[in-house]
Design a protein around this motif. Structure first.
Motif, PDB file in Angstrom:
ATOM      1  N   ASN A   1       0.829  -1.201   0.000  1.00  0.00           N
ATOM      2  CA  ASN A   1       0.000   0.000   0.000  1.00  0.00           C
ATOM      3  C   ASN A   1       0.867   1.256   0.000  1.00  0.00           C
ATOM      4  O   ASN A   1       0.566   2.234  -0.696  1.00  0.00           O
TER       5      ASN A   1
ATOM      6  N   LYS B   1       2.086   1.710  -3.509  1.00  0.00           N
ATOM      7  CA  LYS B   1       0.968   2.144  -4.362  1.00  0.00           C
ATOM      8  C   LYS B   1       0.700   3.639  -4.167  1.00  0.00           C
ATOM      9  O   LYS B   1       0.530   4.385  -5.133  1.00  0.00           O
ATOM     10  N   LEU B   2       0.674   4.084  -2.916  1.00  0.00           N
ATOM     11  CA  LEU B   2       0.411   5.489  -2.630  1.00  0.00           C
ATOM     12  C   LEU B   2       1.530   6.397  -3.125  1.00  0.00           C
ATOM     13  O   LEU B   2       1.283   7.523  -3.563  1.00  0.00           O
TER      14      LEU B   2
ATOM     15  N   GLU C   1       1.007   6.745  -6.812  1.00  0.00           N
ATOM     16  CA  GLU C   1      -0.124   7.650  -7.058  1.00  0.00           C
ATOM     17  C   GLU C   1       0.161   9.088  -6.617  1.00  0.00           C
ATOM     18  O   GLU C   1      -0.679   9.961  -6.774  1.00  0.00           O
TER      19      GLU C   1
ATOM     20  N   LYS D   1       0.325  10.229  -3.644  1.00  0.00           N
ATOM     21  CA  LYS D   1      -0.517  10.585  -2.499  1.00  0.00           C
ATOM     22  C   LYS D   1       0.249  10.495  -1.181  1.00  0.00           C
ATOM     23  O   LYS D   1      -0.119  11.123  -0.207  1.00  0.00           O
ATOM     24  N   LEU D   2       1.304   9.688  -1.164  1.00  0.00           N
ATOM     25  CA  LEU D   2       2.131   9.544   0.029  1.00  0.00           C
ATOM     26  C   LEU D   2       3.420  10.320  -0.194  1.00  0.00           C
ATOM     27  O   LEU D   2       4.182  10.020  -1.109  1.00  0.00           O
TER      28      LEU D   2
ATOM     29  N   LEU E   1       0.291  12.433   4.002  1.00  0.00           N
ATOM     30  CA  LEU E   1      -0.523  12.169   2.815  1.00  0.00           C
ATOM     31  C   LEU E   1      -0.883  13.471   2.121  1.00  0.00           C
ATOM     32  O   LEU E   1      -1.277  14.447   2.782  1.00  0.00           O
TER      33      LEU E   1
ATOM     34  N   LEU F   1      -7.463   6.086   1.434  1.00  0.00           N
ATOM     35  CA  LEU F   1      -6.138   5.614   1.008  1.00  0.00           C
ATOM     36  C   LEU F   1      -5.597   4.526   1.929  1.00  0.00           C
ATOM     37  O   LEU F   1      -4.816   3.678   1.499  1.00  0.00           O
TER      38      LEU F   1
ATOM     39  N   ASP G   1      -4.754  -1.149   3.448  1.00  0.00           N
ATOM     40  CA  ASP G   1      -3.595  -1.564   4.225  1.00  0.00           C
ATOM     41  C   ASP G   1      -4.064  -2.613   5.246  1.00  0.00           C
ATOM     42  O   ASP G   1      -4.764  -2.300   6.205  1.00  0.00           O
TER      43      ASP G   1
END
Length: 152
Positions: free
Chosen positions: A72, A75-76, A79, A81-82, A101, A112, A116
């Motif tokens: 996760n 992935k973030l 994207e 986002k993290l 985030l 999001l 997880d």
């Protein structure tokens, strides 16, 4: 005449003091792309990961949960986002790690984090806080991906 001279000096002083507050390196296009306000800042959600209520000793289950946790995270990052993530050393508050985030609301943050498994299975618990920080923080990701030698 004396008043006119005083007024002119006051005008020059005010003009110079305003000019000193403007950034000569300001890039309006970049600021807009990053979602920066006039101070170069923006709203994020700061996540504190803590030890959760699930204290299972099943190592296979725990390993599977943390595999999902890392998936996760990746992935973030993909994207965008993290922005920041990392573990914390042992402490009396049971803080395990942090995330920053790139979202504005707790609802977006929870969406999001719902994939997880370590969070879903309560191995980790989360505390969410609104955080106001530099909009350029997302630029950190590009450099950070070029400096790790071994994938954690």
């Amino acid at each position: 005449m004396k008043r006119l001279f005083t007024f002119i000096l006051l005008f020059i002083f005010i003009s110079n003091s305003n000019a000193q507050n403007e950034n000569p390196n300001y890039d309006a296009k970049l600021a807009e792309e990053l979602g920066a306000d006039d101070y170069g800042m923006k709203q994020y959600v700061f996540v504190v990961l803590k030890t959760g209520t699930n204290t299972t000793t099943d190592k296979t289950f725990t390993s599977d949960c943390f595999k999902s946790h890392m998936e996760n995270i990746n992935k973030l990052v993909t994207e965008k986002k993290l922005i920041v993530a990392g573990p914390m050393s042992k402490n009396e508050n049971n803080f395990r790690g942090i995330f920053i985030l790139d979202v504005k609301t707790f609802e977006e943050a929870n969406e999001l984090l719902e994939n997880d498994k370590a969070i879903k299975e309560k191995i980790l618990a989360v505390e969410l806080y609104k955080w106001y920080g530099s909009a350029a923080l997302s630029q950190y990701l590009e450099a950070s991906n070029k400096i790790w030698k071994i994938n954690p």
